[in-house]
Design an enzyme around this catalytic site. Structure first.
Site, mmCIF file in Angstrom:
data_model
loop_
_atom_site.group_PDB
_atom_site.id
_atom_site.type_symbol
_atom_site.label_atom_id
_atom_site.label_comp_id
_atom_site.label_asym_id
_atom_site.label_seq_id
_atom_site.Cartn_x
_atom_site.Cartn_y
_atom_site.Cartn_z
ATOM 1 N N HIS A 73 0.849 -1.196 0.000
ATOM 2 C CA HIS A 73 0.000 0.000 0.000
ATOM 3 C C HIS A 73 0.883 1.244 0.000
ATOM 4 O O HIS A 73 2.007 1.241 0.525
ATOM 5 C CB HIS A 73 -0.981 0.008 1.174
ATOM 6 C CG HIS A 73 -0.359 0.000 2.535
ATOM 7 N ND1 HIS A 73 0.084 1.147 3.164
ATOM 8 C CD2 HIS A 73 -0.131 -1.010 3.414
ATOM 9 C CE1 HIS A 73 0.561 0.846 4.352
ATOM 10 N NE2 HIS A 73 0.460 -0.467 4.538
ATOM 11 N N ASP A 75 -0.255 4.410 1.098
ATOM 12 C CA ASP A 75 -0.581 5.405 2.121
ATOM 13 C C ASP A 75 0.195 5.137 3.398
ATOM 14 O O ASP A 75 0.666 4.024 3.662
ATOM 15 C CB ASP A 75 -2.086 5.441 2.392
ATOM 16 C CG ASP A 75 -2.634 4.120 2.915
ATOM 17 O OD1 ASP A 75 -2.256 3.059 2.371
ATOM 18 O OD2 ASP A 75 -3.447 4.138 3.862
ATOM 19 N N ASP A 104 6.594 0.767 6.935
ATOM 20 C CA ASP A 104 5.190 0.416 6.677
ATOM 21 C C ASP A 104 4.621 1.294 5.563
ATOM 22 O O ASP A 104 3.976 2.298 5.852
ATOM 23 C CB ASP A 104 4.393 0.588 7.974
ATOM 24 C CG ASP A 104 2.951 0.134 7.864
ATOM 25 O OD1 ASP A 104 2.635 -0.608 6.916
ATOM 26 O OD2 ASP A 104 2.159 0.534 8.725
ATOM 27 N N GLU A 134 -5.009 1.780 2.733
ATOM 28 C CA GLU A 134 -4.984 0.571 3.567
ATOM 29 C C GLU A 134 -5.139 0.924 5.034
ATOM 30 O O GLU A 134 -5.794 0.203 5.794
ATOM 31 C CB GLU A 134 -3.663 -0.185 3.336
ATOM 32 C CG GLU A 134 -3.580 -1.543 4.018
ATOM 33 C CD GLU A 134 -3.020 -1.500 5.443
ATOM 34 O OE1 GLU A 134 -3.077 -2.528 6.138
ATOM 35 O OE2 GLU A 134 -2.518 -0.427 5.861
ATOM 36 N N GLU A 135 -4.533 2.043 5.444
ATOM 37 C CA GLU A 135 -4.491 2.394 6.861
ATOM 38 C C GLU A 135 -5.851 2.811 7.420
ATOM 39 O O GLU A 135 -6.011 2.929 8.628
ATOM 40 C CB GLU A 135 -3.480 3.527 7.092
ATOM 41 C CG GLU A 135 -2.034 3.176 6.727
ATOM 42 C CD GLU A 135 -1.401 2.204 7.709
ATOM 43 O OE1 GLU A 135 -2.086 1.726 8.628
ATOM 44 O OE2 GLU A 135 -0.202 1.916 7.528
ATOM 45 N N GLU A 162 4.038 -6.512 4.141
ATOM 46 C CA GLU A 162 3.989 -5.826 5.440
ATOM 47 C C GLU A 162 5.207 -6.225 6.274
ATOM 48 O O GLU A 162 5.777 -7.309 6.081
ATOM 49 C CB GLU A 162 2.705 -6.187 6.190
ATOM 50 C CG GLU A 162 1.434 -5.673 5.552
ATOM 51 C CD GLU A 162 1.145 -4.210 5.874
ATOM 52 O OE1 GLU A 162 1.967 -3.589 6.574
ATOM 53 O OE2 GLU A 162 0.099 -3.714 5.425
ATOM 54 N N HIS A 349 4.117 3.282 12.550
ATOM 55 C CA HIS A 349 3.186 4.219 13.194
ATOM 56 C C HIS A 349 3.828 4.966 14.358
ATOM 57 O O HIS A 349 3.117 5.495 15.216
ATOM 58 C CB HIS A 349 1.919 3.493 13.679
ATOM 59 C CG HIS A 349 1.134 2.828 12.604
ATOM 60 N ND1 HIS A 349 -0.160 2.365 12.801
ATOM 61 C CD2 HIS A 349 1.429 2.532 11.317
ATOM 62 C CE1 HIS A 349 -0.606 1.826 11.687
ATOM 63 N NE2 HIS A 349 0.348 1.902 10.771
#
Length: 374
Positions: A73, A75, A104, A134-135, A162, A349
């Site tokens: 992904h 984003d 990520d 995705e997030e 991932e 994150h």
């Protein structure tokens, strides 16, 4: 320039695109599309209704079913506070690559694009799939899955990059996200019986979710996940305007991570009965739940060609993780799916997110091994 240094240079360009989920990813998708087309890929961009968010599919090899999907992904989550450097400028220091999304999961995406010339010559269908949002509920993958189901391509295997520290992961829980809103009747705090207090309704609902979480824990006290049971978590409660005003509006943001569909169905049945009882006990109370995403988990299966292939290449034993990904969406389309990507989810994150250079190198070796097999 070595493929390793090419991947780092591309990662630097990707990090410079601040593709936080509330912003457009189009510029990054178009940059990657141009690069992949120049390497011989058949490239398609699939925008959402706004045109600001784009899924990218780049295919190499014959136009046939089968082969491999490499899925990532584009984003990233908001950078937040506490960074030691600009989160959208790659910083290379002490064997680490710092920047929002390096782990990520732009590091994996950059590795895939850097290896594109290798995939172009391996003779089998290979598809690079980079999604949006995705997030915030796997919105891009869910939309793309509908297109793939109708039009193809139909890969046999999917590897979702991932961050797993390059360990092969064959299963994870689902991720369901909701906001439940309560509408009451506001009024003066001196006459609570004349209003309908939405804040109190939200508090009762949060306590019901807590009770359901205990039920889920009792239903599955043992298992291979950590924790073994399905979980429910309340993330945010908002209500009211002042302490002396009956709250007319309230909302609870919450999530559920089921191990299987039966647990999710149990929670939904229990909440439907609870809400009916609440409406009966408090005439005029409104309760509505908005579904932000109900993403299926990745089900471990005895037969999984993607898992077996990767274990031959990277070794080790397959594992499970508690966090959600797009893998269950691809599995539902009939692909054998696994997670395997560079970096550690513990770095995702967070401020000063980083990807170890060694992990990127191992990822490139894995992709080279895939190309050799194909």
């Amino acid at each position: 320039m070595s493929v390793f240094e090419q991947a780092i240079a591309l990662l630097s360009e990707m990090v410079a695109h601040p593709t936080v989920s509330d912003r457009s990813n189009r510029a990054l998708a178009e940059m990657l599309a141009e690069r992949l087309a120049g390497q011989g890929a058949r490239v398609s961009l699939f925008p959402d209704a706004s045109g600001d968010k784009v899924n990218l599919v780049a295919s190499f090899g014959p136009q046939a079913d089968g082969g491999l999907m490499l899925s990532g992904h584009l984003d990233v989550v908001p950078p937040g506070e506490g960074w030691s450097s600009d989160p959208f400028r790659l910083r290379r220091a002490e064997g680490r690559l710092y920047g929002r999304g390096t782990c990520d999961m732009k590091g994996f995406n950059a590795a895939c694009v850097a290896m594109a010339p290798r995939f172009a010559t391996c003779g089998a269908p290979v598809h690079l799939v980079f999604t949006h949002d995705e997030e915030v509920g796997c919105l891009g993958a869910r939309a793309l899955a509908e297109i793939l189901a109708r039009e193809g391509p139909r890969p046999a295997m999917a590897i979702i990059g991932e961050p797993t520290r390059m360990r092969v992961i064959e299963g994870h829980k689902g991720c369901h996200e909701y906001t439940t809103r309560f509408t009451g009747r506001d009024g003066h705090g001196s006459a609570p019986d004349r209003g309908i207090n939405a804040a109190q309704a939200a508090a009762r609902f949060a306590l019901r979710l807590e009770a359901l979480a205990r039920e889920l824990k009792a239903m599955r006290p043992e298992g291979d996940f950590d924790p073994p049971w399905a979980t429910i978590s309340v993330g945010r409660i908002a209500a009211g305007t002042a302490r002396n005003v009956i709250a007319g509006q309230a909302e609870v943001e919450w999530e559920m991570r089921p191990v299987d569909a039966a647990e999710a169905s149990h929670v939904k049945r229990q909440l439907a009965a609870y809400e009916a009882a609440e409406r009966a006990a408090h005439p005029g109370l409104g309760i509505e739940t908005e579904v932000f995403g109900e993403v299926a988990g990745l089900e471990p299966r005895a037969a999984n060609a993607a898992r077996d292939l990767l274990l031959d290449i990277v070794g080790g034993t397959p594992g499970l993780v508690p966090f959600g990904t797009e893998a269950g969406i691809w599995q539902a389309l009939g692909m054998d799916a696994v997670l395997c990507g560079p970096g550690d989810i513990a770095q995702a994150h967070r401020p000063d997110e980083y990807l170890e250079e060694h992990q990127l190198a191992v990822c490139l070796d894995m992709l080279d091994g895939l190309a050799t097999h194909l």
